[in-house]
Design an enzyme around this catalytic site. Sequence first.
Site, PDB file in Angstrom:
ATOM      1  N   GLY A  49       0.872  -1.171   0.000  1.00 45.36           N
ATOM      2  CA  GLY A  49       0.000   0.000   0.000  1.00 45.36           C
ATOM      3  C   GLY A  49       0.898   1.207   0.000  1.00 45.36           C
ATOM      4  O   GLY A  49       1.876   1.250  -0.739  1.00 45.36           O
ATOM      5  N   GLU A  50       0.612   2.140   0.862  1.00 46.29           N
ATOM      6  CA  GLU A  50       1.459   3.338   0.985  1.00 46.29           C
ATOM      7  C   GLU A  50       1.924   3.395   2.434  1.00 46.29           C
ATOM      8  O   GLU A  50       1.112   3.605   3.332  1.00 46.29           O
ATOM      9  CB  GLU A  50       0.636   4.565   0.577  1.00 46.29           C
ATOM     10  CG  GLU A  50       1.392   5.852   0.598  1.00 46.29           C
ATOM     11  CD  GLU A  50       2.659   5.812  -0.268  1.00 46.29           C
ATOM     12  OE1 GLU A  50       2.609   5.302  -1.397  1.00 46.29           O
ATOM     13  OE2 GLU A  50       3.704   6.277   0.216  1.00 46.29           O
ATOM     14  N   CYS A  81       6.323  -5.341   0.343  1.00 43.40           N
ATOM     15  CA  CYS A  81       6.423  -4.014  -0.256  1.00 43.40           C
ATOM     16  C   CYS A  81       6.318  -2.910   0.799  1.00 43.40           C
ATOM     17  O   CYS A  81       7.251  -2.747   1.571  1.00 43.40           O
ATOM     18  CB  CYS A  81       5.413  -3.868  -1.383  1.00 43.40           C
ATOM     19  SG  CYS A  81       5.880  -2.547  -2.525  1.00 43.40           S
ATOM     20  N   ILE A 140       5.890  -3.262  -7.449  1.00 47.18           N
ATOM     21  CA  ILE A 140       5.066  -2.080  -7.714  1.00 47.18           C
ATOM     22  C   ILE A 140       5.563  -0.926  -6.839  1.00 47.18           C
ATOM     23  O   ILE A 140       5.378  -0.950  -5.622  1.00 47.18           O
ATOM     24  CB  ILE A 140       3.573  -2.359  -7.426  1.00 47.18           C
ATOM     25  CG1 ILE A 140       3.086  -3.577  -8.224  1.00 47.18           C
ATOM     26  CG2 ILE A 140       2.725  -1.123  -7.742  1.00 47.18           C
ATOM     27  CD1 ILE A 140       1.727  -4.091  -7.798  1.00 47.18           C
ATOM     28  N   HIS A 181       5.298  -8.586  -4.465  1.00 46.42           N
ATOM     29  CA  HIS A 181       3.936  -8.973  -4.055  1.00 46.42           C
ATOM     30  C   HIS A 181       3.608 -10.397  -4.509  1.00 46.42           C
ATOM     31  O   HIS A 181       2.997 -10.558  -5.568  1.00 46.42           O
ATOM     32  CB  HIS A 181       2.916  -8.049  -4.731  1.00 46.42           C
ATOM     33  CG  HIS A 181       2.927  -6.641  -4.262  1.00 46.42           C
ATOM     34  ND1 HIS A 181       2.108  -6.187  -3.254  1.00 46.42           N
ATOM     35  CD2 HIS A 181       3.646  -5.571  -4.663  1.00 46.42           C
ATOM     36  CE1 HIS A 181       2.311  -4.902  -3.060  1.00 46.42           C
ATOM     37  NE2 HIS A 181       3.239  -4.499  -3.893  1.00 46.42           N
ATOM     38  N   GLU A 183       1.347 -12.246  -3.480  1.00 45.52           N
ATOM     39  CA  GLU A 183      -0.105 -12.488  -3.386  1.00 45.52           C
ATOM     40  C   GLU A 183      -0.832 -12.127  -4.664  1.00 45.52           C
ATOM     41  O   GLU A 183      -2.001 -12.468  -4.829  1.00 45.52           O
ATOM     42  CB  GLU A 183      -0.686 -11.696  -2.191  1.00 45.52           C
ATOM     43  CG  GLU A 183      -0.902 -10.199  -2.412  1.00 45.52           C
ATOM     44  CD  GLU A 183       0.383  -9.370  -2.375  1.00 45.52           C
ATOM     45  OE1 GLU A 183       1.469  -9.951  -2.221  1.00 45.52           O
ATOM     46  OE2 GLU A 183       0.279  -8.131  -2.523  1.00 45.52           O
TER      47      GLU A 183
HETATM   48  N1  GLN Z   1       5.873   2.942  -2.657  1.00 48.61           N
HETATM   49  C1  GLN Z   1       5.092   2.484  -1.548  1.00 48.61           C
HETATM   50  C2  GLN Z   1       5.626   3.059  -0.224  1.00 48.61           C
HETATM   51  O1  GLN Z   1       6.598   3.724  -0.219  1.00 48.61           O
HETATM   52  C3  GLN Z   1       5.073   0.974  -1.491  1.00 48.61           C
HETATM   53  C4  GLN Z   1       4.348   0.424  -2.690  1.00 48.61           C
HETATM   54  C5  GLN Z   1       3.672  -0.901  -2.486  1.00 48.61           C
HETATM   55  O2  GLN Z   1       3.439  -1.348  -1.359  1.00 48.61           O
HETATM   56  N2  GLN Z   1       3.277  -1.527  -3.565  1.00 48.61           N
HETATM   57  O3  GLN Z   1       5.045   2.850   0.792  1.00 48.61           O
END
Ligand code: GLN
Length: 201
Positions: A49-50, A81, A140, A181, A183
């Site tokens: 996610g972020e 990630c 990603i 990822h 999943e």
């Molecule tokens: N770029 C995101 C971050 O810095 C991570 C991206 C992701 O989880 N696919 O949190």
Amino acid sequence: MARPRIGVLALQGDVREHARALGGAEADAVAVRRPAELDAVDGLVLPGGESTTIIKLARMFELLDPLREHIAAGLPVYGACAGMILLADRIDDGGSPLHETIGGIDMAVRRNAFGRQIDSFEQDVAVDGLPGGPVHAVFIRAPWVESLGPRATALGRVSTGRAAGRIVAVRQHNLLATSFHPELTGEQRIHAYFCDMVRKA
Ligand code: GLN
């Protein structure tokens, strides 16, 4: 513990895909949004996610300190990630503003390390300890591990291209993290490996 009960932190990110992969790996997946739910799991997945958003939400939901306490007490956690970023003790973003993490793995990660122009890409990555050949890894806006402390072990690296040699899978005792990822591709071996860690914890 035949079927471990594994939480998926459900503040943001692809919770359902992780739950599906855990189900395929013989675990019962449950969503975790509250401290009491965290107390009731044998292991936890931090989805992508972020990371800045997830940290903010974790603080808002009063999960940040409980997460750190459970990790310190040995709770097995797998971060993918953004989840990898959250498990890192340090962020090394080459000068851009740093943000807080949950911490646990003795490493520095670089966010969006593969470059903003390459939003996502796929590559096969050989991961130590996984049977059956390399993982088809989807990256990603992924981080990589910039540096690894002595307590952590690299399990997988990028094999070709500009980023060849960069660490993208790491383990430190009960903590596991991947830049990619698993999943999203129907890959279940990373989750099965993690479930095994949970069973042995
Ligand atoms: N770029 C995101 C971050 O810095 C991570 C991206 C992701 O989880 N696919 O949190």
